[in-house]
Design a protein around this motif. Structure first.
Motif, mmCIF file in Angstrom:
data_model
loop_
_atom_site.group_PDB
_atom_site.id
_atom_site.type_symbol
_atom_site.label_atom_id
_atom_site.label_comp_id
_atom_site.label_asym_id
_atom_site.label_seq_id
_atom_site.Cartn_x
_atom_site.Cartn_y
_atom_site.Cartn_z
ATOM 1 N N LYS A 174 79.262 24.813 4.703
ATOM 2 C CA LYS A 174 80.001 25.098 5.930
ATOM 3 C C LYS A 174 79.222 26.067 6.816
ATOM 4 C CE LYS A 174 84.617 24.171 4.083
ATOM 5 N NZ LYS A 174 85.986 24.690 3.859
ATOM 6 N N VAL A 175 79.223 25.754 8.118
ATOM 7 C CA VAL A 175 78.465 26.545 9.083
ATOM 8 C C VAL A 175 79.385 27.112 10.154
ATOM 9 C CG1 VAL A 175 76.600 26.533 10.767
ATOM 10 C CG2 VAL A 175 76.403 25.151 8.683
ATOM 11 N N ASP A 176 80.087 26.225 10.878
ATOM 12 C CA ASP A 176 80.990 26.601 11.965
ATOM 13 C C ASP A 176 80.300 27.475 13.008
ATOM 14 O OD1 ASP A 176 83.249 26.653 13.484
ATOM 15 O OD2 ASP A 176 84.304 28.140 12.266
ATOM 16 N N GLY A 177 79.221 26.934 13.585
ATOM 17 C CA GLY A 177 78.488 27.636 14.635
ATOM 18 C C GLY A 177 78.228 26.717 15.802
ATOM 19 N N LEU A 178 77.910 27.291 16.960
ATOM 20 C CA LEU A 178 77.622 26.494 18.149
ATOM 21 C C LEU A 178 76.415 25.597 17.927
ATOM 22 C CD1 LEU A 178 78.173 29.066 21.050
ATOM 23 C CD2 LEU A 178 79.522 26.996 20.603
ATOM 24 N N VAL A 179 76.469 24.407 18.498
ATOM 25 C CA VAL A 179 75.359 23.467 18.387
ATOM 26 C C VAL A 179 74.159 23.997 19.167
ATOM 27 C CG1 VAL A 179 74.549 21.148 18.953
ATOM 28 C CG2 VAL A 179 76.880 21.486 18.104
ATOM 29 N N SER A 180 73.011 24.015 18.525
ATOM 30 C CA SER A 180 71.766 24.380 19.211
ATOM 31 C C SER A 180 70.643 23.532 18.647
ATOM 32 C CB SER A 180 71.445 25.860 19.020
ATOM 33 O OG SER A 180 71.063 26.136 17.696
ATOM 34 N N SER A 181 69.703 23.155 19.489
ATOM 35 C CA SER A 181 68.600 22.307 19.038
ATOM 36 C C SER A 181 67.750 23.020 18.000
ATOM 37 C CB SER A 181 67.741 21.889 20.232
ATOM 38 O OG SER A 181 67.223 23.020 20.898
ATOM 39 N N GLU A 182 67.586 24.336 18.159
ATOM 40 C CA GLU A 182 66.769 25.092 17.213
ATOM 41 C C GLU A 182 67.353 25.017 15.797
ATOM 42 O OE1 GLU A 182 66.039 26.520 21.260
ATOM 43 O OE2 GLU A 182 67.863 26.286 20.059
ATOM 44 N N PHE A 183 68.676 25.199 15.716
ATOM 45 C CA PHE A 183 69.319 25.152 14.400
ATOM 46 C C PHE A 183 69.236 23.756 13.803
ATOM 47 C CE2 PHE A 183 73.180 24.113 11.979
ATOM 48 C CZ PHE A 183 72.978 24.938 10.888
ATOM 49 N N LEU A 184 69.547 22.731 14.603
ATOM 50 C CA LEU A 184 69.543 21.369 14.092
ATOM 51 C C LEU A 184 68.151 20.944 13.633
ATOM 52 C CD1 LEU A 184 71.902 19.614 16.672
ATOM 53 C CD2 LEU A 184 72.436 20.250 14.319
ATOM 54 N N ILE A 185 67.141 21.319 14.388
ATOM 55 C CA ILE A 185 65.773 20.965 14.002
ATOM 56 C C ILE A 185 65.408 21.633 12.678
ATOM 57 C CG2 ILE A 185 63.332 21.266 14.598
ATOM 58 C CD1 ILE A 185 64.210 20.974 17.561
ATOM 59 N N ASN A 186 65.770 22.900 12.528
ATOM 60 C CA ASN A 186 65.462 23.617 11.285
ATOM 61 C C ASN A 186 66.186 23.024 10.078
ATOM 62 O OD1 ASN A 186 63.647 25.542 12.265
ATOM 63 N ND2 ASN A 186 65.287 26.875 12.984
ATOM 64 N N VAL A 187 67.404 22.527 10.313
ATOM 65 C CA VAL A 187 68.171 21.935 9.214
ATOM 66 C C VAL A 187 67.429 20.745 8.617
ATOM 67 C CG1 VAL A 187 70.230 20.572 8.669
ATOM 68 C CG2 VAL A 187 70.455 22.715 9.911
ATOM 69 N N PHE A 188 66.822 19.922 9.474
ATOM 70 C CA PHE A 188 66.232 18.674 9.012
ATOM 71 C C PHE A 188 64.744 18.774 8.674
ATOM 72 C CE2 PHE A 188 69.908 17.161 11.570
ATOM 73 C CZ PHE A 188 70.592 16.541 10.529
ATOM 74 N N ILE A 189 64.172 19.981 8.743
ATOM 75 C CA ILE A 189 62.777 20.142 8.327
ATOM 76 C C ILE A 189 62.652 19.766 6.847
ATOM 77 C CG2 ILE A 189 60.936 21.838 7.912
ATOM 78 C CD1 ILE A 189 61.276 21.118 10.828
ATOM 79 N N PRO A 190 61.676 18.923 6.499
ATOM 80 C CA PRO A 190 61.538 18.490 5.091
ATOM 81 C C PRO A 190 61.390 19.654 4.124
ATOM 82 C CG PRO A 190 60.169 17.148 6.530
ATOM 83 C CD PRO A 190 60.705 18.260 7.385
#
Length: 272
Positions: free
Chosen positions: A151-167
């Motif tokens: 669970k995160v419950d934070g505002l959407v940001s490209s920086e966060f989303l990109i970091n999530v999917f880094i291999p």
């Protein structure tokens, strides 16, 4: 003949007409729910069995007729299991009527900010061929899937989303679930579709995206790890070859339209 027709019409009341219209509307809505789904093929199979049963009875083929009747009895018991996704979807649509309607729609500024963040994210991931699975919640709650992730419950940001999917990061293999303009969870597990007609080239991410959209009204964005192709899944269907702009154009109505019917999901603009 004309007198007979008039006699029949004379026996029909307004209540009978209303009864017929209600049944017709119900059948139409049932058709809309199962349209372009696996249920259509299953329904055709049931119709063939029913016709074979009637023909065997008419021809006096007693053994075949007995076997077909027993098969039909078993089918009636199995129908709730076989049509479980479609029945679930129908009940969810019934519960999402105006009286029970809930809305997570954003204002214009929030919508544009969200779309920009998502499009920027998938653009970067696509160029670098980093796989991603982003689920956008609609009216069907996704709490069951949120519980499977972090669970995160934070505002959407490209920086966060990109970091999530880094291999090789803890959450890169799972899905991110977005509700409104907030990331609710990451690393979530989704059900895989059982559709065996899909292209063999489609991997687990695409099958998971289709699977969750078969059971809910969510919209899922997929970035292929092998090719970098951006795809969108909704209502059990997959559209491919989006770019940042066509993706934004197709996502915008999800956040700006106050009500989207089930059939509207089949009317998205195809990417060029």
């Amino acid at each position: 003949m004309l007198l007979q027709i008039k006699g029949v019409l004379a026996t029909i009341s307004l209540l009978d007409i209303a009864d017929i219209l209600i049944v017709a509307y119900f059948l139409y809505k049932l058709y809309v729910v199962i349209k372009d789904t696996r249920a259509v093929a299953l329904l055709k199979g049931i119709i063939v069995l029913l016709m074979a049963t009637l023909v065997s009875k008419w021809l006096g083929l007693n053994v075949i007729n007995w076997l077909l009747q027993k098969t039909m009895t078993v089918m009636l018991v199995a129908l709730p299991v076989v049509f479980q996704p479609e029945l679930r979807r129908a009940l969810e649509q019934l519960g999402r009527g105006r009286f029970f309607h809930k809305s997570n729609f954003l204002n214009e500024e929030e919508t544009e900010t969200l779309l920009n963040e998502i499009s920027r994210t998938v653009s970067v991931l696509s160029k670098n061929k980093i796989g991603a699975l982003i689920v956008i919640e609609r009216e069907t709650g996704l709490n069951d899937y949120i519980e499977t992730g972090l669970k995160v419950d934070g505002l959407v940001s490209s920086e966060f989303l990109i970091n999530v999917f880094i291999p090789n990061t803890p959450m890169h293999d799972g899905a991110v679930i977005i509700r409104g303009n907030r990331v609710m969870a990451a690393g979530c597990l989704l059900p895989l579709t059982e559709d065996r007609t899909l292209n063999k080239e489609l991997g687990t991410r695409h099958r998971a995206a289709i699977g969750v959209t078969e059971q809910t009204d969510a919209v899922v964005i997929i970035v292929s790890e092998e090719t970098g192709i951006i795809s969108v899944a909704r209502s059990g269907h997959l559209m491919r070859y989006f770019d940042a702009e066509t993706l934004k154009d197709n996502l915008r109505p999800l956040f700006t339209t106050k009500h989207t019917s089930f059939s509207d999901y089949f009317n998205w603009r195809s990417p060029s």
